[in-house]
Write an enzyme that holds these catalytic residues in place. Sequence first.
Site, PDB file in Angstrom:
ATOM      1  N   HIS A 123       0.321   4.915   4.267  1.00 25.95           N
ATOM      2  CA  HIS A 123      -0.262   5.487   3.055  1.00 25.95           C
ATOM      3  C   HIS A 123       0.226   6.918   2.820  1.00 25.95           C
ATOM      4  O   HIS A 123       0.668   7.261   1.721  1.00 25.95           O
ATOM      5  CB  HIS A 123      -1.788   5.476   3.158  1.00 25.95           C
ATOM      6  CG  HIS A 123      -2.376   4.104   3.149  1.00 25.95           C
ATOM      7  ND1 HIS A 123      -3.721   3.861   3.324  1.00 25.95           N
ATOM      8  CD2 HIS A 123      -1.792   2.884   2.997  1.00 25.95           C
ATOM      9  CE1 HIS A 123      -3.940   2.564   3.266  1.00 25.95           C
ATOM     10  NE2 HIS A 123      -2.788   1.949   3.083  1.00 25.95           N
ATOM     11  N   SER A 135       0.811  -1.221   0.000  1.00 24.01           N
ATOM     12  CA  SER A 135       0.000   0.000   0.000  1.00 24.01           C
ATOM     13  C   SER A 135       0.845   1.271   0.000  1.00 24.01           C
ATOM     14  O   SER A 135       0.518   2.241  -0.692  1.00 24.01           O
ATOM     15  CB  SER A 135      -0.942   0.010   1.201  1.00 24.01           C
ATOM     16  OG  SER A 135      -1.764  -1.125   1.210  1.00 24.01           O
TER      17      SER A 135
END
Length: 389
Positions: free
Chosen positions: A209, A158
């Site tokens: 993220h 991610s």
Amino acid sequence: MPPFTPDFQLEGEGQTEQFRDTVRHMVRREYHRQQKEDQAAFLFGKPVLTLVLLSVILAVFALMELRGSSMATTTLVEMGAKFDPLILEGEWWRFFSSMFLHIGFFHLFMNSLALYFLGTAVERIFGSLRFLWIYAAAGLSGSIASFVFNDNISAGASGAIFGLFGALLYFGLIKRRLFFRTFGMSVVIILIINLTFGFLVPMVDNGAHIGGLAGGFAAAAAAGLPGRGVHVSQPLSLAVGLAAGLFLWNIGFSQEVEGGQLQAVYYELGRESAEAGRAEAAERYLQQVLDMPSDGEGPIPQDMLESNAYFLLASLEIDQENLDNASELLDAAVSIRDDFHEAYYNLAVIAYEQGDMDEAERYIEEALRLETDEQYEELQDDIEAQQAS
């Protein structure tokens, strides 16, 4: 007809038509030139490395499933997930290895889908070498940010994928008109949705993220777009990115890893090790749960976490026929949670095995008061039969 054209240059109708044809030709030629330039911006490279990375991620996931389960905490730790205590002990390579691990099929599917679409776009725009640099730098910055802001075990691509978002945002900054004329708004909307989802769902590692997004933007700015030459902003972007990364690195390696979140991880490691028959490892992990100070902010209530740790340690002692030690551990469990009927049942079994029927009867009655269970009732019948004889 363009209003700036002097009338004396267009004395006849033939000249007017000729001028119009010339203008049409010039506009058409400029249009095709612009079209080719726009297409060239999206066709600089071929998505070779994206497919290679996808293949590696799928192969690693298959290996995880063969070794146990991709959702098992022990498998994740053994195969290189981001786990703060081990990183602090020197296993820095987990910053990179965690990028290739995924927790469950849904996690794998969503990240693979995102990597395919974003990766092919970024690799076509920036070329394979720049793409590899952006992906690796974003993955590393995402892992470092997770190391600082998230004590839980973390795995997945991610952070690197959000870095690809960052690279596309840099492309939009340089070629704004082309960016918003093509896929720009879609990228911005999807990015906002993902970041919002990360803030709303506690289990999502939004630190990774955001760290990956910033790292990908900085890496893309340092690499620059193909065919633009070296700009003064490139070394500046590299310097800023490295300074931010080193700042977070120092914060991460100066932190003390403890608290409810980490206790929950050690408990899962202990429970899974006990189920796998690895008694020594299970005992070590469960003892760490009990020895570690807690901040009370973990996903499992503190009383349940500690009482369950005592209960599992007692089960390990029972397996080794150390009944006295097991009894002490179970007493500790019920002193923390007086509604722990499974612990009362095990205490009754130990008292029964040791021939103390009065104690056995007291414990089994307490277990049955808390929970009606056929197994508990059978033990009570056996105790009563022993007392009658």
